[in-house]
Scaffold this motif. Structure first.
Motif, short mmCIF file in Angstrom:
data_model
loop_
_atom_site.label_atom_id
_atom_site.label_comp_id
_atom_site.label_asym_id
_atom_site.label_seq_id
_atom_site.Cartn_x
_atom_site.Cartn_y
_atom_site.Cartn_z
N TYR A 188 -10.33 -0.38 -7.14
CA TYR A 188 -10.77 -1.43 -6.22
C TYR A 188 -9.66 -2.42 -5.89
N ASN A 189 -8.50 -2.24 -6.50
CA ASN A 189 -7.39 -3.17 -6.33
C ASN A 189 -6.46 -2.67 -5.22
N THR A 190 -6.23 -3.51 -4.24
CA THR A 190 -5.36 -3.15 -3.11
C THR A 190 -3.92 -2.95 -3.57
N ASP A 191 -3.47 -3.73 -4.54
CA ASP A 191 -2.10 -3.59 -5.04
C ASP A 191 -1.88 -2.21 -5.66
N TRP A 192 -2.89 -1.68 -6.33
CA TRP A 192 -2.76 -0.34 -6.91
C TRP A 192 -2.60 0.69 -5.80
N TRP A 193 -3.39 0.58 -4.74
CA TRP A 193 -3.30 1.54 -3.64
C TRP A 193 -1.95 1.47 -2.94
N ILE A 194 -1.41 0.27 -2.78
CA ILE A 194 -0.09 0.13 -2.15
C ILE A 194 0.98 0.76 -3.03
N SER A 195 0.91 0.52 -4.33
CA SER A 195 1.88 1.10 -5.25
C SER A 195 1.72 2.62 -5.35
N ALA A 196 0.49 3.10 -5.34
CA ALA A 196 0.26 4.54 -5.37
C ALA A 196 0.77 5.19 -4.09
N ALA A 197 0.59 4.54 -2.95
CA ALA A 197 1.11 5.08 -1.69
C ALA A 197 2.63 5.11 -1.70
N THR A 198 3.24 4.10 -2.30
CA THR A 198 4.70 4.09 -2.43
C THR A 198 5.16 5.23 -3.33
N ALA A 199 4.45 5.48 -4.41
CA ALA A 199 4.79 6.59 -5.30
C ALA A 199 4.61 7.93 -4.59
N LEU A 200 3.55 8.06 -3.80
CA LEU A 200 3.34 9.29 -3.02
C LEU A 200 4.46 9.49 -2.01
N ALA A 201 4.87 8.43 -1.35
CA ALA A 201 5.96 8.53 -0.39
C ALA A 201 7.26 8.92 -1.08
N ALA A 202 7.50 8.37 -2.26
CA ALA A 202 8.72 8.68 -2.99
C ALA A 202 8.76 10.14 -3.41
N THR A 203 7.63 10.69 -3.81
CA THR A 203 7.62 12.09 -4.22
C THR A 203 7.62 13.03 -3.02
#
Length: 92
Positions: free
Chosen positions: A7-22
């Motif tokens: 439910y945390n927007t910061d987690w989704w932003i960080s997860a999207a950054t990790a997805l982009a990095a991989t």
């Protein structure tokens, strides 16, 4: 052990950054060490941010999903590259 980090927007932003990095190595034609190091550094920064914000369970979830995504993209990239190469050899 609830997954309230979803439910945390910061987690989704960080997860999207990790997805982009991989995803970066799958889209690069010549995969160089410098590009891999930069993608790894970006991924590590995103996962460390998740650890600091949400904790270990959120980091394992975000890191695991992003690594599986990167592996899937790399395999698809290799598959399509091999198919393209086979077609070039057949019709040349």
């Amino acid at each position: 052990m609830t997954m309230s980090f979803l439910y945390n927007t910061d987690w989704w932003i960080s997860a999207a950054t990790a997805l982009a990095a991989t995803s970066i190595p799958a889209f690069l034609k010549p995969v160089r060490v410098v590009h891999l190091l930069l993608a790894t550094a970006l991924w590590m920064a995103a996962i460390l941010r998740i650890v600091l914000i949400e904790g270990a369970l959120a980091a394992v979830t975000g890191g695991g999903v992003s690594l599986l995504w990167g592996l899937l993209l790399m395999l698809l990239s290799l598959l399509f590259s091999g198919l393209r190469q086979m077609a070039n050899q057949r019709y040349s």
